[in-house]
Write an enzyme that holds these catalytic residues in place. Structure first.
Site, PDB file in Angstrom:
ATOM      1  CB  CYS A 284      -0.978  -0.025   1.171  1.00 31.62           C
ATOM      2  SG  CYS A 284      -0.229   0.140   2.810  1.00 31.62           S
ATOM      3  CG  HIS A 332      -4.461   0.002   3.934  1.00 31.46           C
ATOM      4  ND1 HIS A 332      -3.771  -1.023   3.322  1.00 31.46           N
ATOM      5  CD2 HIS A 332      -5.322   0.483   2.990  1.00 31.46           C
ATOM      6  CE1 HIS A 332      -4.185  -1.165   2.078  1.00 31.46           C
ATOM      7  NE2 HIS A 332      -5.131  -0.261   1.855  1.00 31.46           N
ATOM      8  CG  HIS A 344      -6.662   0.227  -1.588  1.00 33.03           C
ATOM      9  ND1 HIS A 344      -6.826  -0.447  -0.397  1.00 33.03           N
ATOM     10  CD2 HIS A 344      -7.645  -0.249  -2.413  1.00 33.03           C
ATOM     11  CE1 HIS A 344      -7.856  -1.276  -0.494  1.00 33.03           C
ATOM     12  NE2 HIS A 344      -8.368  -1.164  -1.694  1.00 33.03           N
TER      13      HIS A 344
END
Length: 369
Positions: A284, A332, A344
């Site tokens: 990510c 994240h 993402h």
């Protein structure tokens, strides 16, 4: 007589044999009753083994493992970055120590020539004692050598002393950096083991699901199917605009953000690879770092550091290119593209894709500067 008497004695009975038939029957009935009660306990659920988890429970545990793996991945990324910095610093210090040692040796040679000349003239001056000393630095610190030496000799001795001190200082820094690097690499290994363990556990849970259940899970996981996400990457420019990439880039607050958005759209469908920064795969924070690098902005490596890479943005003020962070631990990150959506890299098995930002617990947003 003795035999006669013995023949009339009653044989000794075992204590259990004194039980009447009724008593034995009662004991048997009680035993059967207990067995029946135990059996009933099993069937009424109080002693029954736990039932297999439902697909929803398995999915929940898999998602939790992925999130735990993401935390460990960010820790791994941070340790890897620190190790790389320490390794570069160690290399620089070693090169610097080599250069300074070379200059020290040249100064020592000069002192040796001066001392030899003085010795031939019949004297033993401070430079000779300096070169013969087992601890030159201690000698330099404790003797008034510079005051007793000639002008040229004093300059040479002072240069030697300065270089000797600088070499020792750089070597000490190199030793400390090497120790820090070793500790960081040990931490790196620990986080790597944790990531692999979490992902292996998630893979084992996934194997319990049917192919259809896994497909449904993958479809819900990122807000779209893998094929749809790949289509957004592979189709032509017009189709990209229809998917929103052109509009998102146009609505970006500055050209750098627009380039970051375009990069993220071009990465759709590429696989998630933990610890990767591209170009064939990303995790990510690797994706957001690479996207903004294409816009000319150098982001740090981890979610924990990227969240401080620019001013915080209120959720209601989000614009394409902003970084959106999730979970209380900031583990994240995605790249906002407008319309409540982001691009993402979710987790292994889920390639880079478009997803709603409501999919995970929102924590913060940053606009890189």
């Amino acid at each position: 007589m003795t035999a006669t008497v013995a023949s009339h004695r009653k044989p000794r009975q075992h204590p259990l044999a004194s039980l009447t038939g009724g008593t034995r029957t009662a004991r048997t009935a009680a035993t059967l009753a207990l067995a029946g009660a135990a059996t009933a306990t099993v069937f009424d659920g109080t002693g029954q083994a736990a039932s297999p988890p439902t697909p929803a429970q398995v999915k929940g545990r898999i998602n939790a493992l992925y999130q735990e793996a993401e935390v460990a991945t960010q820790n791994y990324n941070g340790a890897k970055e620190a190790a790389g910095t320490a390794r570069q610093e160690l290399s620089r210090l070693q090169d610097e120590a080599a250069r300074r040692t070379q200059k020290l040796n040249a100064a020592r040679t000069e002192l040796g020539a001066l001392a030899a000349s003085q010795y031939r003239s019949g004297g033993v001056d401070p430079t000779v004692r300096l070169l013969l000393s087992a601890d030159p630095q201690r000698y330099l610190d404790g003797a008034a050598v510079l005051e007793r030496a000639g002008s040229h000799q004093a300059t040479a001795v002072a240069g030697y002393a300065r270089r000797l001190g600088s070499v020792r200082q750089v070597r000490q820094q190199a030793e400390e950096t090497a120790e820090r690097l070793a500790a960081t690499e040990a931490t790196l290994k620990k986080h790597r083991v944790t990531v692999v363990h979490k992902l292996d556990a998630a893979e084992q849970l996934l194997s319990r699901l049917t192919a259809e259940q896994r497909q449904r899970m993958a479809g819900r996981d990122g807000g779209g199917t893998v094929r749809a996400d790949r289509g957004a990457r592979e189709d032509g420019p017009l189709d990209g605009i229809l998917h929103g990439s052109g509009a998102a880039a146009a609505a970006a607050p500055n050209p750098r953000a627009a380039r970051a958005v375009s990069f993220a759209y071009a990465a759709l469908g590429k696989p998630y690879v933990w610890g990767a920064t591209g170009p064939s795969g990303y995790d990510c924070s690797g994706l957001t770092q690479a996207a903004w690098k294409s816009g000319g902005v150098a982001l740090p490596r981890t979610t924990y550091t990227q969240v401080s890479s620019g001013p915080r943005i209120d959720r209601s003020q989000l614009a394409p290119g902003d970084l959106v962070f999730f979970y209380s631990g900031i583990s994240h990150v995605g790249l906002y593209i407008g319309g409540g959506k982001m691009i993402h890299a979710p987790h292994p098995g889920a390639p880079v894709r478009i997803a709603p930002i409501d999919q995970m617990p929102f924590a913060a947003a940053t606009r890189p500067a």
